[in-house]
Design a protein around this motif. Structure first.
Motif, PDB file in Angstrom:
ATOM      1  N   LEU A   1      -4.691  27.637 -20.639  1.00 59.08           N
ATOM      2  CA  LEU A   1      -5.115  26.553 -20.752  1.00 59.08           C
ATOM      3  C   LEU A   1      -5.449  26.123 -19.217  1.00 59.08           C
ATOM      4  O   LEU A   1      -4.745  26.290 -18.032  1.00 59.08           O
ATOM      5  N   SER A   2      -7.013  25.175 -18.844  1.00 63.31           N
ATOM      6  CA  SER A   2      -7.436  25.367 -17.296  1.00 63.31           C
ATOM      7  C   SER A   2      -7.986  24.135 -17.280  1.00 63.31           C
ATOM      8  O   SER A   2      -8.578  23.691 -17.789  1.00 63.31           O
ATOM      9  N   ILE A   3      -7.411  23.554 -16.159  1.00 62.40           N
ATOM     10  CA  ILE A   3      -8.194  21.607 -15.766  1.00 62.40           C
ATOM     11  C   ILE A   3      -9.031  21.757 -14.601  1.00 62.40           C
ATOM     12  O   ILE A   3      -8.150  22.026 -13.862  1.00 62.40           O
ATOM     13  N   SER A   4     -10.109  21.727 -14.318  1.00 64.04           N
ATOM     14  CA  SER A   4     -11.095  21.478 -13.452  1.00 64.04           C
ATOM     15  C   SER A   4     -11.042  20.099 -12.677  1.00 64.04           C
ATOM     16  O   SER A   4     -11.398  19.635 -14.057  1.00 64.04           O
ATOM     17  N   LYS A   5     -10.971  19.455 -12.131  1.00 65.90           N
ATOM     18  CA  LYS A   5     -10.556  18.098 -12.168  1.00 65.90           C
ATOM     19  C   LYS A   5     -11.504  17.773 -10.725  1.00 65.90           C
ATOM     20  O   LYS A   5     -11.875  18.825  -9.818  1.00 65.90           O
ATOM     21  N   ILE A   6     -12.217  17.002 -10.805  1.00 64.99           N
ATOM     22  CA  ILE A   6     -13.351  16.505  -9.395  1.00 64.99           C
ATOM     23  C   ILE A   6     -13.338  15.180  -9.284  1.00 64.99           C
ATOM     24  O   ILE A   6     -14.109  13.995 -10.583  1.00 64.99           O
TER      25      ILE A   6
ATOM     26  N   GLY B   1      -9.375  19.578  -7.552  1.00 68.55           N
ATOM     27  CA  GLY B   1      -8.366  20.068  -8.174  1.00 68.55           C
ATOM     28  C   GLY B   1      -8.629  20.810  -8.950  1.00 68.55           C
ATOM     29  O   GLY B   1      -9.511  20.790 -10.350  1.00 68.55           O
ATOM     30  N   PHE B   2      -7.551  22.032  -9.726  1.00 66.06           N
ATOM     31  CA  PHE B   2      -8.107  23.124 -10.270  1.00 66.06           C
ATOM     32  C   PHE B   2      -6.471  23.179 -11.137  1.00 66.06           C
ATOM     33  O   PHE B   2      -5.844  23.723 -10.155  1.00 66.06           O
ATOM     34  N   ASN B   3      -5.575  23.508 -12.383  1.00 62.37           N
ATOM     35  CA  ASN B   3      -4.286  24.161 -12.893  1.00 62.37           C
ATOM     36  C   ASN B   3      -5.220  25.172 -13.963  1.00 62.37           C
ATOM     37  O   ASN B   3      -5.788  24.694 -14.756  1.00 62.37           O
TER      38      ASN B   3
ATOM     39  N   GLY C   1       0.651  30.409 -13.469  1.00 60.12           N
ATOM     40  CA  GLY C   1       0.033  29.570 -13.689  1.00 60.12           C
ATOM     41  C   GLY C   1      -0.302  29.918 -11.954  1.00 60.12           C
ATOM     42  O   GLY C   1       0.191  30.266 -11.283  1.00 60.12           O
ATOM     43  N   ARG C   2      -1.970  28.693 -12.006  1.00 54.79           N
ATOM     44  CA  ARG C   2      -1.629  28.704 -10.399  1.00 54.79           C
ATOM     45  C   ARG C   2      -2.155  27.549 -10.281  1.00 54.79           C
ATOM     46  O   ARG C   2      -3.377  26.581 -11.439  1.00 54.79           O
ATOM     47  N   THR C   3      -2.028  26.682  -9.442  1.00 57.47           N
ATOM     48  CA  THR C   3      -2.920  26.092  -9.150  1.00 57.47           C
ATOM     49  C   THR C   3      -3.973  25.429  -7.177  1.00 57.47           C
ATOM     50  O   THR C   3      -3.808  26.554  -6.385  1.00 57.47           O
TER      51      THR C   3
END
Length: 246
Positions: free
Chosen positions: A160-165, A176-178, A189-191
């Motif tokens: 699962l990856s979540i990119s936010k702006i 941000g990216f998780n 995992g990475r952020t």
């Protein structure tokens, strides 16, 4: 502010957009994404006929949206990270041949032939083909957006990856990216986080990071309603669809 999951959002979004009425290929000047430029460099993108986005199937997600530009010379381009204003066409065709193809309009049907000579047909109002728009300032951006991808890849592997702006005001952004992946034997995992200022004009988003980096990305607004009109509920940054988190 209530978050939406990708699995709930995409079907709802598709349902919202299905009611589009067919529209002319020639957009009004106020919402025309890119106008033909005089004295264009030989390597630059051809004159643009119109911007659209289409529904595509993928793995493991069931549905996704991607922006497509139709050029007046009969070619089409699956928009990627780079904005059209800095696109080197020969270089792009060499590095991303699968992003290029040809198109025709037969009645109300858009016929797109990809680089493998495979034909796909699309129609406005059918739920798989929608107009996209340039930013003019008439439609204001929402405060926050996200892009969610990933799923179950089988054999006990999940990712699962979540990119936010976020755009807290007319000049600043945070992003941000998780991402995480798990298997029966391991997990990782990475952020990543960043911030800075931005400028938005037409189909180009310019991000100036706090460390001095300047990055330009392609941009487009989505559409909703019948007849279709620009909306900030869904936007396209660097070729990826982002949905608002409000």
């Amino acid at each position: 502010m209530k978050k939406k999951t990708a699995y709930l959002l995409l079907p709802a979004l598709a349902g919202l957009l299905v009611g589009f009425a067919p529209a002319s290929l020639h957009f009004p000047e106020a919402t025309t994404p890119t106008a033909a430029l005089p004295n264009r460099a030989p390597l630059a993108a051809p004159a643009v006929q119109g911007w659209f986005f289409r529904a595509v199937s993928g793995y493991p997600a069931a549905i996704a949206f991607e922006p497509v530009v139709l050029f007046e010379n009969g070619e089409y381009y699956e928009v990627g990270e780079e904005p059209l204003e800095s696109l080197n066409v020969p270089q792009s065709k060499s590095k991303r041949p699968m992003a290029w193809g040809t198109w025709q309009l037969k009645g109300q049907t858009y016929l797109l032939t990809n680089y493998k000579k495979q034909l796909s047909d699309y129609q406005l109002g059918s739920g798989n083909w929608f107009p996209a728009y340039a930013y003019t300032g008439a439609v204001k951006l929402k405060k926050g957006y996200e892009k969610v991808s990933g799923g179950n890849y089988g054999n006990g592997t999940n990712a699962l990856s979540i990119s936010k702006i976020n755009f807290p005001d007319a000049t600043h952004f945070t992003e941000g990216f998780n991402a995480g992946i798990s298997t029966p034997n391991a997990a990782a995992g990475r952020t990543r986080n960043a911030n800075g200022t931005y400028k938005l004009h037409g189909n180009t988003l310019e991000l100036t990071y706090s460390d001095g980096r300047v990055v330009k990305k392609s941009f487009a607004l989505g559409a909703k309603g019948a007849p279709a009109r620009p909306t900030a509920d869904i936007i396209f940054i660097g070729g990826d669809a982002y949905t608002d988190t409000e």
